[in-house]
Design an enzyme around this catalytic site. Sequence first.
Site, PDB file in Angstrom:
ATOM      1  N   LYS A 140      -4.079 -61.135  18.866  1.00 29.94           N
ATOM      2  CA  LYS A 140      -4.692 -61.063  17.331  1.00 29.94           C
ATOM      3  C   LYS A 140      -6.149 -61.592  17.332  1.00 29.94           C
ATOM      4  O   LYS A 140      -6.456 -62.383  16.781  1.00 29.94           O
ATOM      5  CB  LYS A 140      -3.876 -61.757  16.433  1.00 29.94           C
ATOM      6  CG  LYS A 140      -3.883 -61.283  15.000  1.00 29.94           C
ATOM      7  CD  LYS A 140      -2.850 -61.785  13.840  1.00 29.94           C
ATOM      8  CE  LYS A 140      -3.185 -61.275  12.451  1.00 29.94           C
ATOM      9  NZ  LYS A 140      -3.091 -59.809  12.483  1.00 29.94           N
ATOM     10  N   GLU A 192      -0.132 -48.029  16.654  1.00 29.09           N
ATOM     11  CA  GLU A 192      -0.075 -48.847  15.360  1.00 29.09           C
ATOM     12  C   GLU A 192      -1.208 -48.191  14.385  1.00 29.09           C
ATOM     13  O   GLU A 192      -2.039 -47.478  14.640  1.00 29.09           O
ATOM     14  CB  GLU A 192      -0.023 -50.365  15.605  1.00 29.09           C
ATOM     15  CG  GLU A 192      -1.152 -50.990  15.914  1.00 29.09           C
ATOM     16  CD  GLU A 192      -1.140 -52.425  16.401  1.00 29.09           C
ATOM     17  OE1 GLU A 192      -1.671 -53.192  15.087  1.00 29.09           O
ATOM     18  OE2 GLU A 192      -0.821 -52.983  16.982  1.00 29.09           O
ATOM     19  N   ARG A 210       2.654 -67.342  18.435  1.00 32.95           N
ATOM     20  CA  ARG A 210       1.477 -66.192  18.729  1.00 32.95           C
ATOM     21  C   ARG A 210      -0.019 -66.723  19.010  1.00 32.95           C
ATOM     22  O   ARG A 210      -0.665 -66.153  19.864  1.00 32.95           O
ATOM     23  CB  ARG A 210       1.653 -65.137  17.813  1.00 32.95           C
ATOM     24  CG  ARG A 210       0.911 -63.970  18.166  1.00 32.95           C
ATOM     25  CD  ARG A 210       1.374 -62.649  16.990  1.00 32.95           C
ATOM     26  NE  ARG A 210       0.848 -62.902  15.825  1.00 32.95           N
ATOM     27  CZ  ARG A 210       0.969 -62.307  14.748  1.00 32.95           C
ATOM     28  NH1 ARG A 210       1.866 -61.125  14.873  1.00 32.95           N
ATOM     29  NH2 ARG A 210       0.519 -62.316  13.545  1.00 32.95           N
TER      30      ARG A 210
END
Length: 408
Positions: A254, A290, A152
């Site tokens: 992220k 989210e 990721r």
Amino acid sequence: MVGGGALLAGLQNPNLIQAHSKTLLPPSLFTDNKLSFFSSQSLKVQKQSHFASLKTCAVEFTSAVSNGPSPLADIDWDNLGFGFLPTDFMYMMKCAQGETFCDGELQRFGNIELSPSAGILNYGQGLFEGLKAYKTEDGNVLLFRPEENGERLSLGAERMCMPSPSVEQFVKAVKETVLANERWIPPPGKGSLYIRPLLMGSGSVLGLAPAPEYTFMIYVSPVGNYFKEGLSPINLIVETEMHRATPGGTGGVKTIGNYAAVLKAQSAAKAKGYSDVLYLDSIEKKYLEEVSSCNVFVVKGNVISTPAIKGTILPGITRKSIIDVARSLGFQAEERKVTVDELLDADEVFVTGTAVVVSPVGSITYFGKRVSYGSSGVGVVTQQLYSALTRLQMGLEEDNMNWIVKLK
């Protein structure tokens, strides 16, 4: 033998570490008030190329398991919250734009030095990851799917125009950092060691452009529950005006900016007594996205649904794992668009993330209307998924998924 003062200075500043081939660093040099590093572990510093080349020296960490477990740090493990506690060591490596990372080094935990014109400070060119290490009853140390975090990070780095460590380098660095700080891993059942890898543009840049130099580092901290409620239900409010991410942006990686953007809504929600904020899509404002730092799931009968990954939602590793665990337990797990109406009509709602693991939602407030879920605390499905995942992470169940990495 290296002098103690020079060695500590070098450990605090990677620029100062010079070539000391195969030098064993005595544990007595790593004593700072109550923080000490024990003789069951050692650091071997190998030859370093000049810092101007942006290649840091390789530091090989070895743990002498035969010497027995390291004594625990002297902290109150029974009252451990989710806050930062400085530990013994951190990991660092650097590279230039257009190059690849070489092996990094463990160094004494401390502040880092950045130019005021660093890319991370001026243009937010940075990513972070989060994962945990657990201590087992037999003294082993477990990581949960660290390669997923490495992959990721690599995908996020491509979006942010940064080089990144390979997945192998990432996992190796995590292992070394965890073992170097083993005495800070909470006893079984008392918490976990939170691991925070960072990748940032550390080189100086004035005009808008990718930074010329990049730093990858890892620090760790022992933690307890993320929400003060623990496994007790949390209370969320749906945010209808501010949005966490938009199509085409960076919501799916992220990057640090994703989290700064939620602070205003989150602070306002907490001031009103809510645990956190649930965000909607920025176009139609009716589909779930989210929570500030975790993914959301809704349960209806045997069906467990979560918003599909479409560029505005972070592909959480706990999210991915819960989907697989749910399917293995016979649930129908779906990734699709989920509306607010479905949320309000759900049997159960829960959120997932590295920090929160699996946390039940007790109520949702939407346009002033509060909807509660159950009256007996944690829902049956949420409890089942929480138990299945955490027992796997803590080494209490056989790892049929091949997700656990043992460090000893």
